[in-house]
Structure formats: structure tokens, C-alpha cells
Scaffold this active site. Structure first.
Site, PDB file in Angstrom:
ATOM      1  NE  ARG A   5      -0.638   0.042   4.979  1.00 37.65           N
ATOM      2  CZ  ARG A   5      -0.425   0.976   5.657  1.00 37.65           C
ATOM      3  NH1 ARG A   5      -1.082   2.130   5.107  1.00 37.65           N
ATOM      4  NH2 ARG A   5       0.135   1.074   6.556  1.00 37.65           N
ATOM      5  CB  ILE A   6       3.580   2.475   1.890  1.00 37.32           C
ATOM      6  CG1 ILE A   6       2.689   2.677   3.018  1.00 37.32           C
ATOM      7  CG2 ILE A   6       4.469   3.782   1.840  1.00 37.32           C
ATOM      8  CD1 ILE A   6       3.247   2.528   4.321  1.00 37.32           C
ATOM      9  NE  ARG A  27       7.500  -0.329  12.536  1.00 38.06           N
ATOM     10  CZ  ARG A  27       6.695   0.616  11.978  1.00 38.06           C
ATOM     11  NH1 ARG A  27       7.237   1.586  11.098  1.00 38.06           N
ATOM     12  NH2 ARG A  27       5.343   0.690  12.280  1.00 38.06           N
ATOM     13  CG  ASP A  60      10.261   8.855   9.771  1.00 43.48           C
ATOM     14  OD1 ASP A  60      10.748   9.769  10.348  1.00 43.48           O
ATOM     15  OD2 ASP A  60       9.242   8.526   9.831  1.00 43.48           O
ATOM     16  CD  GLU A 115      11.505   4.743  16.199  1.00 41.06           C
ATOM     17  OE1 GLU A 115      10.305   4.913  16.613  1.00 41.06           O
ATOM     18  OE2 GLU A 115      11.784   4.623  15.115  1.00 41.06           O
ATOM     19  CG  HIS A 128       8.677   6.417  13.632  1.00 40.76           C
ATOM     20  ND1 HIS A 128       8.843   5.310  14.399  1.00 40.76           N
ATOM     21  CD2 HIS A 128       7.771   6.248  12.694  1.00 40.76           C
ATOM     22  CE1 HIS A 128       8.085   4.357  13.757  1.00 40.76           C
ATOM     23  NE2 HIS A 128       7.633   4.833  12.736  1.00 40.76           N
ATOM     24  N   GLY A 167       6.670   9.492   9.641  1.00 42.97           N
ATOM     25  CA  GLY A 167       6.036   9.172   8.483  1.00 42.97           C
ATOM     26  C   GLY A 167       4.610   9.219   8.444  1.00 42.97           C
TER      27      GLY A 167
END
Length: 326
Positions: free
Chosen positions: A154-155, A236, A260, A265, A285, A287
Site C-alpha cells: 500500500r505504501i 522499520r 525515519d 525509539e 519517525h 512518517g
């Protein structure tokens, strides 16, 4: 219900139209990040339902075993940060819509923004200008460059189409179904893994992280890339073999990176080796961090709470908990 929402850093959710779905419930929103079990137990001790921002906070057994009131965790997307077995043991239902067929345009837009930023050295040029310098280097255009997309989901699909609009040659690599979809949309697929890495001027990763894909991109893969090539990771950090990206950049094979996501994190105090590299563009991060994407995601998350409250839960990851409680 008493609902707790963690990690809403900028107190954004209460400004969204979808927040009205929680009217009538007792909602507590936490704007700072806490990861210690002790701190989270204190915050969540009275909560019936917990709302999560993706993977910002790990929900493990040392927490769940001390939350006797908790009955529901509602979030969206994958859930490697949640101990599902501990949820089962404590009777906590996990609901998470996997958003199939709903592209994350926010993540795709950031990906292409990072491509342009890295290729044209936009952050570095801006920082130099603020320091009183004028033009610190010569960048590259993306037109006629090869954009390698690993996984046409999808991305990845959205990024591929952005690349085509900018005049890039799109080269897709991934599983059989992924490559079939790409071919159906008129994109070329790589004949092999080595060809994918060696031919691409830009490699963009759009793979889900799970145990089978951890460390999927190896130091040998990166060694095949051109000395001028760019690797972009908005998926990731764990997809890349630990230490391989920093090592490859230091060795000049590849030439640039734009990331990103990070192994641990949040990253504070510039405590990451990529942040010290002049040929790397880093973002924290973000996105999926946009008002529009939040509205999309939290519509689903709040719908899951409403459905649970009605006794008709949806998007259940561990339905055996509901069957046991029903």
C-alpha cells in the site's frame, strides 16, 4: 469506560473530528512518553481501555500483569510491541485494524520528501546557510534515476507512482504477489536480488517487520549498491542487519541514506551514529504523523472502542479472550 491514551505528544487527538466518538467516556490523555513499567502502572491502574499511538510504547507482561481493570487495547496496524500472550493471560482483548487497502499517503509523501531532500542536500544546505555559508555542494536530480521499491504494497505502490511522476525508472523487488501487482500496474521488476541493489540509484524499503524479515537487508546487499546510491527507510530499522548501514556508509558503498526509523525509539540527545553523518538525512519517525493520517487511524481506533462498549468488538487479534469473557 475509563479510557487512557498514551503518547499524544502534541495533544492533537482532542482537536480531531473523530474524537467526538469518545463522548460520554472518561478519557485521560498523556502527552509525555513513559516506558518504565512502574510509571505506566501508575498511569493506567484505573483504565478499562488503552489507546496506543502505533508502536510508541511497549506493552509487555510486566505491565499487563498489574492492570486488573484493563479489558481492551485499541490501536491500528501491526503490534510487535504488544505481548499478546500476556494479553490472553490477563483477559485483555487486543483490537487492531490492519488497514488493508488503505494507503498511508502520509508515509509515502514523507518517503519521497526524504528522497528529494537527500538527493539535493536540502537539510545540509539549509543548515549551512544559517551558518553564513553559501552553497556547500552539488546535488542530484531524480529524473531518469532508477527507484528501487522493495515490496509493492500500500505504501510502496504510492511511492512508485510518485517516482514515475518525477520521471524515474521504477524497479520493484519483493514476493511473487507483490511483483505481480507491480507488473500489472506497468512497472518493471528486478530479475534478482543482486540486480535490484546494484541497478537502483535509490532503494526504498516498504516491508513489514516481523521475525522473518528482521535483518532482511544485509551488509552484502548494501555492498552491491552504487557509491552514489541512496537508501531510504521509512518502514522499520530492524529490517536492516544491525550495524550494516553505518558500516556501508563509512565504506562509501552506498553514498547516502535517509531514515525515519531507529532500532530504539525515541532517540534523544543526538544519541545515534547516523545523526553525525553529513551524508544522512534523519527525521524522528514522522512518517504517519499528520493531522490527516491521525484522523484516518483514530477513526478506526475509536470505532473499535465503541464496538467493544456495545458488546460487538471488531478487528480482534485475540478473539479467544472475547469468547472466554462473553
Amino acid at each position: 469506560m475509563k479510557i487512557s491514551i498514551l503518547d499524544d505528544y502534541f495533544d492533537t487527538l482532542r482537536t480531531l473530528p473523530c474524537f467526538e466518538k469518545l463522548n460520554g467516556h472518561d478519557v485521560t490523555i498523556w502527552n509525555d512518553h513513559v516506558q518504565s513499567a512502574e510509571g505506566l502502572i501508575e498511569r493506567l491502574k484505573d483504565a478499562d481501555a488503552l489507546v496506543l499511538f502505533r508502536e510508541r510504547t511497549k506493552i509487555q507482561a510486566d505491565l499487563l500483569d498489574h492492570l486488573p481493570n484493563l479489558k481492551l487495547i485499541s490501536q491500528r496496524s501491526v503490534y510487535p510491541h504488544i505481548d499478546v500472550e500476556a494479553c490472553n493471560r490477563n483477559g485483555v482483548l487486543l483490537c487492531s485494524n490492519q488497514h488493508k487497502g488503505t494507503p498511508s499517503f502520509a508515509a509515502a509523501e514523507l518517503t519521497f520528501g526524504l528522497i528529494l531532500s537527500a538527493m539535493r542536500q536540502i537539510p545540509q544546505q539549509m543548515a549551512a546557510l544559517k551558518e553564513g555559508k553559501w552553497q556547500i555542494g552539488v546535488g542530484h536530480t531524480v529524473r531518469n534515476k532508477t527507484l528501487g521499491i522493495w515490496s509493492y504494497g500500500r505504501i510502496g505502490e504510492a511511492v512508485a507512482k510518485y517516482g514515475a511522476a518525477f520521471g524515474m525508472r521504477v524497479l520493484v523487488f519483493g514476493g511473487e504477489a507483490s511483483c505481480a501487482r507491480a507488473k500489472n500496474d506497468g512497472f518493471e521488476t528486478a530479475e534478482s536480488r543482486s540486480a535490484f541493489f546494484s541497478k537502483s540509484d535509490v532503494v526504498s524499503l516498504h516491508i513489514r517487520l516481523h521475525p522473518e524479515t528482521a535483518g532482511l537487508v544485509t551488509k552484502d546487499d548494501l555492498a552491491l549498491m552504487k557509491p552514489t546510491a541512496l537508501l531510504v527507510n521509512t518502514s522499520r530499522a530492524g529490517l536492516i542487519e544491525e550495524g550494516a548501514l553505518v558500516s556501508a556508509l563509512n565504506q562509501g558503498r552506498l553514498g547516502m541514506a535517509a531514515v525515519d526509523v531507529y532500532e530504539k525509539e525515541p532517540v534523544f540527545n543526538a544519541d545515534h551514529p547516523l545523526l553525525d553523518m553529513p551524508n544522512v538525512v534523519c527525521t524522528p519517525h514522522i512518517g504517519y504523523v499528520s493531522h490527516e493520517e491521525y484522523e484516518t487511524q483514530f477513526n478506526d481506533i475509536f470505532d473499535q472502542i465503541v464496538a467493544f462498549d456495545k458488546g460487538e468488538p471488531i478487528h480482534m487479534i485475540n478473539p479467544e479472550v472475547w469468547k472466554n469473557d462473553a
